[in-house]
Design an enzyme around this catalytic site. Sequence first.
Site, PDB file in Angstrom:
ATOM      1  N   ASP A 136     -11.613  -0.861   6.100  1.00 38.15           N
ATOM      2  CA  ASP A 136     -10.754  -2.040   5.889  1.00 38.15           C
ATOM      3  C   ASP A 136     -11.485  -3.326   6.292  1.00 38.15           C
ATOM      4  OD1 ASP A 136      -8.815  -0.193   5.236  1.00 38.15           O
ATOM      5  OD2 ASP A 136      -7.528  -0.595   6.975  1.00 38.15           O
ATOM      6  N   VAL A 175      -5.465   0.278   2.988  1.00 34.41           N
ATOM      7  CA  VAL A 175      -5.636  -1.177   2.877  1.00 34.41           C
ATOM      8  C   VAL A 175      -6.840  -1.462   1.974  1.00 34.41           C
ATOM      9  CG1 VAL A 175      -6.311  -3.248   4.178  1.00 34.41           C
ATOM     10  CG2 VAL A 175      -4.514  -1.738   5.068  1.00 34.41           C
ATOM     11  N   LYS A 185      -4.347  -2.118  14.297  1.00 37.96           N
ATOM     12  CA  LYS A 185      -3.528  -1.050  14.874  1.00 37.96           C
ATOM     13  C   LYS A 185      -3.874  -0.811  16.347  1.00 37.96           C
ATOM     14  CE  LYS A 185      -3.879   1.900  11.594  1.00 37.96           C
ATOM     15  NZ  LYS A 185      -3.891   1.765  10.165  1.00 37.96           N
ATOM     16  N   ASP A 221     -16.822   5.569  14.223  1.00 35.69           N
ATOM     17  CA  ASP A 221     -15.657   5.457  13.350  1.00 35.69           C
ATOM     18  C   ASP A 221     -15.162   4.012  13.295  1.00 35.69           C
ATOM     19  OD1 ASP A 221     -13.387   5.742  11.863  1.00 35.69           O
ATOM     20  OD2 ASP A 221     -12.592   7.448  12.987  1.00 35.69           O
ATOM     21  N   SER A 226     -13.195   1.506  10.489  1.00 38.91           N
ATOM     22  CA  SER A 226     -12.481   1.556   9.206  1.00 38.91           C
ATOM     23  C   SER A 226     -13.159   0.691   8.154  1.00 38.91           C
ATOM     24  CB  SER A 226     -11.038   1.088   9.401  1.00 38.91           C
ATOM     25  OG  SER A 226     -10.382   1.037   8.158  1.00 38.91           O
ATOM     26  N   LYS A 247      -5.499  10.725   0.750  1.00 38.11           N
ATOM     27  CA  LYS A 247      -5.688   9.376   1.295  1.00 38.11           C
ATOM     28  C   LYS A 247      -6.961   8.785   0.675  1.00 38.11           C
ATOM     29  CE  LYS A 247      -6.655   7.160   5.765  1.00 38.11           C
ATOM     30  NZ  LYS A 247      -6.859   7.407   7.187  1.00 38.11           N
ATOM     31  N   GLU A 281       0.833  -1.217   0.000  1.00 35.50           N
ATOM     32  CA  GLU A 281       0.000   0.000   0.000  1.00 35.50           C
ATOM     33  C   GLU A 281       0.863   1.261   0.000  1.00 35.50           C
ATOM     34  OE1 GLU A 281      -1.334   1.836   3.498  1.00 35.50           O
ATOM     35  OE2 GLU A 281      -1.213  -0.012   4.676  1.00 35.50           O
TER      36      GLU A 281
HETATM   37  N1  PSU Z   1      -0.618   0.417   8.869  1.00 33.29           N
HETATM   38  C1  PSU Z   1       0.431   1.189   9.239  1.00 33.29           C
HETATM   39  N2  PSU Z   1       0.365   2.530   8.940  1.00 33.29           N
HETATM   40  C2  PSU Z   1      -0.687   3.083   8.240  1.00 33.29           C
HETATM   41  C3  PSU Z   1      -1.778   2.255   7.842  1.00 33.29           C
HETATM   42  C4  PSU Z   1      -1.683   0.930   8.187  1.00 33.29           C
HETATM   43  O1  PSU Z   1       1.391   0.700   9.858  1.00 33.29           O
HETATM   44  O2  PSU Z   1      -0.672   4.286   7.967  1.00 33.29           O
HETATM   45  C5  PSU Z   1      -2.945   2.848   7.062  1.00 33.29           C
HETATM   46  C6  PSU Z   1      -3.569   1.784   6.152  1.00 33.29           C
HETATM   47  O3  PSU Z   1      -3.582   2.296   4.833  1.00 33.29           O
HETATM   48  C7  PSU Z   1      -4.979   1.603   6.672  1.00 33.29           C
HETATM   49  C8  PSU Z   1      -5.266   2.965   7.177  1.00 33.29           C
HETATM   50  O4  PSU Z   1      -5.881   1.177   5.680  1.00 33.29           O
HETATM   51  O5  PSU Z   1      -4.046   3.308   7.858  1.00 33.29           O
HETATM   52  C9  PSU Z   1      -6.486   2.990   8.080  1.00 33.29           C
HETATM   53  O6  PSU Z   1      -7.050   4.252   8.041  1.00 33.29           O
HETATM   54  P1  PSU Z   1      -8.505   4.501   8.682  1.00 33.29           P
HETATM   55  O7  PSU Z   1      -8.340   4.183  10.134  1.00 33.29           O
HETATM   56  O8  PSU Z   1      -8.786   5.960   8.408  1.00 33.29           O
HETATM   57  O9  PSU Z   1      -9.447   3.584   7.978  1.00 33.29           O
HETATM   58 MN    MN Z   2     -12.275   6.077  10.047  1.00 33.56          MN
END
Ligand code: PSU
Ligand code: MN
Length: 309
Positions: free
Chosen positions: A140, A104, A157, A136, A138, A84, A23
């Site tokens: 993903d 992702v 995460k 919130d 994701s 993003k 990614e």
């Molecule tokens: N893993 C990491 N660093 C990141 C991400 C994942 O170590 O920056 C990114 C990925 O692209 C994942 C995104 O899809 O963070 C999630 O963002 P959000 O929580 O806004 O869905």
């Molecule tokens: Mn989000």
Amino acid sequence: MNIKISKEVENALKNNIPVVALESTIIAHGMPYPTNIETAYKVEDIIRAQGCIPATIGIIDGVPIIGMSKEEIKDFGTRKDIIKVSRRDLPVVLVRKLSGDTTVTATMILANLAHIKVFVTGGIGGVHREASQTFDISSDLVELSTTPIIVVCAGIKAILDLPKTLEVLETLGVTLLGYKTNELPNFYTPHSGIKLNYSVSSPNEVVDIMKEKENMSLRGGILVTNPIKEEDATNSQEIEEAINKAIDESHVKNIKGKEITPFLLKRISEITHEDSLKSNIHLILNNAVLGAEIAKAYTQRNILENKKN
Ligand code: PSU
Ligand code: MN
């Protein structure tokens, strides 16, 4: 749709050379410069050293690129105007010929269009700790239930609510595997204290499960969680304190939506004097090794299956 597959990736796909998708959100929104570029290059080198071809995915001037060049990666790691991009953003970014890094979610979609099966990242997005108020969650998680890709990560995460994320993954029917562990890895550390239902001990086992899923026409992918090595982990108390401090700051600054994850990762790195960043680098490199092994096993299986038919 116009999609650009690099010569090298195209050649690999044609000739049964395993390809690993990567990614670009982690490059443009996940790590500071110049660590972002250095890490992206290192991940690609590891994948090559394992006999696979890396395909870093991003969108340049409205064209999805499968297999970004070194210059393109450098550009993403330097520019400040890269958007993003998640599933909802894709059609707009393409029509308006914008440049975007792929999360992702978006990486899974584009890798699937290019017939790539294995994707390596750091950690996936999930249910945020305050989801009961903010909603919130994701995308993903939804993507994992939709798109047939094997995603290798070091867990969900650590900034997120792990038990809630597991509940949503269960609801969505996402197959979740621990690699050589019975415990859900905790991104910056190998330990979360949360038990997993399934542990696998070889790339072949992952391939067996993905193939079975495909045979049954079960939609969606598989999430393989690979714990960070103990010696590369950040102290769990240090990390938890940093996460709480960063979340408090995000309230004060009123940071929401797609900005929250990049904000928290950045602040946690600053608060821990880059201890978390060092772990983040190590865990991705560690995932690259496993992802390459799984990609090789998957390609081998395809070759055997084709011989039989
Ligand atoms: N893993 C990491 N660093 C990141 C991400 C994942 O170590 O920056 C990114 C990925 O692209 C994942 C995104 O899809 O963070 C999630 O963002 P959000 O929580 O806004 O869905
Ligand atoms: Mn989000």
